[in-house]
Design an enzyme around this catalytic site. Structure first.
Site, PDB file in Angstrom:
ATOM      1  NE  ARG A 132      25.599   9.796   7.867  1.00  0.00           N
ATOM      2  CZ  ARG A 132      26.400   9.044   7.649  1.00  0.00           C
ATOM      3  NH1 ARG A 132      27.673   8.712   8.070  1.00  0.00           N
ATOM      4  NH2 ARG A 132      26.103   7.894   6.632  1.00  0.00           N
ATOM      5  CG  HIS A 159      22.857   3.640   6.616  1.00  0.00           C
ATOM      6  ND1 HIS A 159      22.663   4.745   5.932  1.00  0.00           N
ATOM      7  CD2 HIS A 159      24.302   3.721   6.620  1.00  0.00           C
ATOM      8  CE1 HIS A 159      23.731   5.402   5.366  1.00  0.00           C
ATOM      9  NE2 HIS A 159      25.087   4.498   5.788  1.00  0.00           N
ATOM     10  CD  GLN A 162      26.252   0.932   3.108  1.00  0.00           C
ATOM     11  OE1 GLN A 162      26.807   2.287   3.170  1.00  0.00           O
ATOM     12  NE2 GLN A 162      26.718   0.133   2.053  1.00  0.00           N
ATOM     13  CG  ASP A 253      28.141  -1.225  10.971  1.00  0.00           C
ATOM     14  OD1 ASP A 253      29.249  -0.665  10.678  1.00  0.00           O
ATOM     15  OD2 ASP A 253      27.028  -0.740  11.430  1.00  0.00           O
ATOM     16  CB  CYS A 293      27.924  -0.201   5.928  1.00  0.00           C
ATOM     17  SG  CYS A 293      28.266  -0.140   7.444  1.00  0.00           S
ATOM     18  NE  ARG A 321      25.302   4.416   0.479  1.00  0.00           N
ATOM     19  CZ  ARG A 321      25.712   5.164   1.787  1.00  0.00           C
ATOM     20  NH1 ARG A 321      26.589   4.816   2.415  1.00  0.00           N
ATOM     21  NH2 ARG A 321      24.883   6.309   1.932  1.00  0.00           N
TER      22      ARG A 321
HETATM   23  N1  NVA Z   1      26.680   1.440  12.539  1.00  0.00           N
HETATM   24  C1  NVA Z   1      27.396   2.636  11.779  1.00  0.00           C
HETATM   25  C2  NVA Z   1      27.176   2.788  10.673  1.00  0.00           C
HETATM   26  C3  NVA Z   1      28.187   3.816   9.705  1.00  0.00           C
HETATM   27  C4  NVA Z   1      27.989   4.057   8.432  1.00  0.00           C
HETATM   28  C5  NVA Z   1      27.237   3.956  12.556  1.00  0.00           C
HETATM   29  O1  NVA Z   1      26.201   4.191  12.934  1.00  0.00           O
HETATM   30  O2  NVA Z   1      28.447   4.509  12.687  1.00  0.00           O
HETATM   31  N1   CP Z   2      28.614   3.689   4.976  1.00  0.00           N
HETATM   32  C1   CP Z   2      28.488   4.841   5.078  1.00  0.00           C
HETATM   33  O1   CP Z   2      27.266   5.493   5.393  1.00  0.00           O
HETATM   34  O2   CP Z   2      29.834   5.566   5.350  1.00  0.00           O
HETATM   35  P1   CP Z   2      29.964   7.027   5.756  1.00  0.00           P
HETATM   36  O3   CP Z   2      29.520   7.086   7.186  1.00  0.00           O
HETATM   37  O4   CP Z   2      31.425   7.376   5.367  1.00  0.00           O
HETATM   38  O5   CP Z   2      28.936   8.081   5.030  1.00  0.00           O
END
Ligand code: NVA
Ligand code: CP
Length: 336
Positions: A132, A159, A162, A253, A293, A321
């Site tokens: 990540r 992502h 997800q 989101d 998500c 997930r």
């Molecule tokens: N768009 C959000 C998704 C989190 C799961 C982010 O990147 O923070």
């Molecule tokens: N939806 C998702 O990826 O959640 P987290 O940021 O908590 O991993």
């Protein structure tokens, strides 16, 4: 060839072999082989491969399939995470393996060790890694220099894990995916990108409603349209009401993603017309479900009433997930 070139070639060969079997039409369902592959983008998977992952995830969720792989997963995370971190960790435990939490702050990554060095070292300890980070290129660099499967656990660009869970949730609800319409309302961000690609790949119509300056990247729009061809609809609009009309899935989101915290307040008035609320979901199909998500900012992108309401499937979505990623890891590790 240096080792890293060899590794990249091995991954490409594995992908091409799968393509050959697929096009040769030799029992597509059985011949899907993901062993040794990466998942950096949703578009790394074919429609048949997504279906195979979803089928295995459903079988594992029902307790009918129990692949085992006593392997070590590394989680190299440079951003916060609840669902992804815990579902990957529990998932590898349940497969019989173990996890190492390689949060950037506890590794030399936070002190500037180059990704090309980190990749070549971790490649020799781990069996699989989920990353990540911010920049998709950093993920791609790691994958180029590592032979082990590399999974995108979220970048600013995509992502995909997800979306595997999202598609599993939609399939559970409607029995199939093809021909359904998914509407994403909000920021044209990493979620929007992976949803667009994933939905088009499985034959869903996809509509994105975002403010004018927050639309999905043109490259992803072009890629999605190329996948969809003239088989399914791809609508990119600024009009959330039009996008929601008759849709089967309403998805949203956060308005400011991780790394954009400074912009959150200034975005509220821009995104307010894109809130998923009772009025918006009343325009969707009567059978429509609502997905997010998570984490959610209640009363911003989604109202409390909708996320807690009868059409919300966000908790099943979060649970999936675990199942989708277990299936993915089992397949990438050659255990299924
Ligand atoms: N768009 C959000 C998704 C989190 C799961 C982010 O990147 O923070
Ligand atoms: N939806 C998702 O990826 O959640 P987290 O940021 O908590 O991993």
């Amino acid at each position: 060839m240096v080792r890293s070139d060899c590794q990249a070639a091995t991954k490409r060969l594995s992908r091409n072999l799968v393509g050959f079997y697929f096009y040769a039409g030799i029992g597509v369902g059985r011949m899907v082989v993901l062993n040794g592959r990466d998942l950096l983008s949703m578009a790394d998977l074919s429609s048949a491969e997504i279906q195979a992952i979803l089928e295995l995830a459903a079988e594992m969720k029902a307790g009918r399939a129990k692949p085992r792989c006593e392997k070590t997963l590394g989680l190299l995370f440079q951003k916060a995470s609840t669902r992804t971190r815990v579902s990957f960790s529990v998932g590898i435990f349940q497969l019989g393996g173990q996890v190492l939490d390689l949060n950037a702050s506890v590794t030399q990554v936070s002190r500037g060790e180059p990704m090309i060095d980190t990749a070549r070292v971790l490649d020799r300890y781990l069996d699989i890694v989920a990353i990540r980070t911010f920049d998709q290129k950093e993920l791609e660099t790691f994958a180029h220099y590592a032979q082990i499967p590399v999974i995108n656990a979220l970048t600013d660009w995509e992502h995909p894990c997800q979306v595997l869970a999202d598609l599993q949730t939609v399939q559970e609800e409607f029995g199939s995916l093809k021909g359904l319409t998914l509407t994403y309302v909000g920021d044209g961000n990493n979620m929007a990108h992976s949803l667009m690609l994933g939905a088009a790949l499985v034959g869903m119509n996809v509509r994105i409603a975002s403010p004018p300056d927050y639309q999905p990247h043109p490259d992803i729009v072009a890629q999605t349209k190329a996948i969809a061809g003239d088989r399914t609809e791809v609508l990119i609009t600024t009009d959330p009401q039009k996008a929601a009309q008759g849709s089967h899935v309403i998805y949203t989101d956060v308005w400011a993603s991780m790394g954009q915290e400074d912009l959150a307040e200034s975005r509220v008035p821009i995104f307010q017309p894109y809130q998923v609320n009772d009025e918006l979901i009343s325009r969707a199909d009567a059978s429509a479900i609502v997905l997010h998500c998570l984490p959610a900012h209640r009363e911003e992108e989604i109202t409390d009433a909708v996320i807690e309401g009868p059409q919300s499937r966000v908790w099943d979505q979060a649970e999936n997930r675990l199942h989708a990623q277990k299936a993915l890891m089992a397949m990438l590790l050659g255990a299924a």
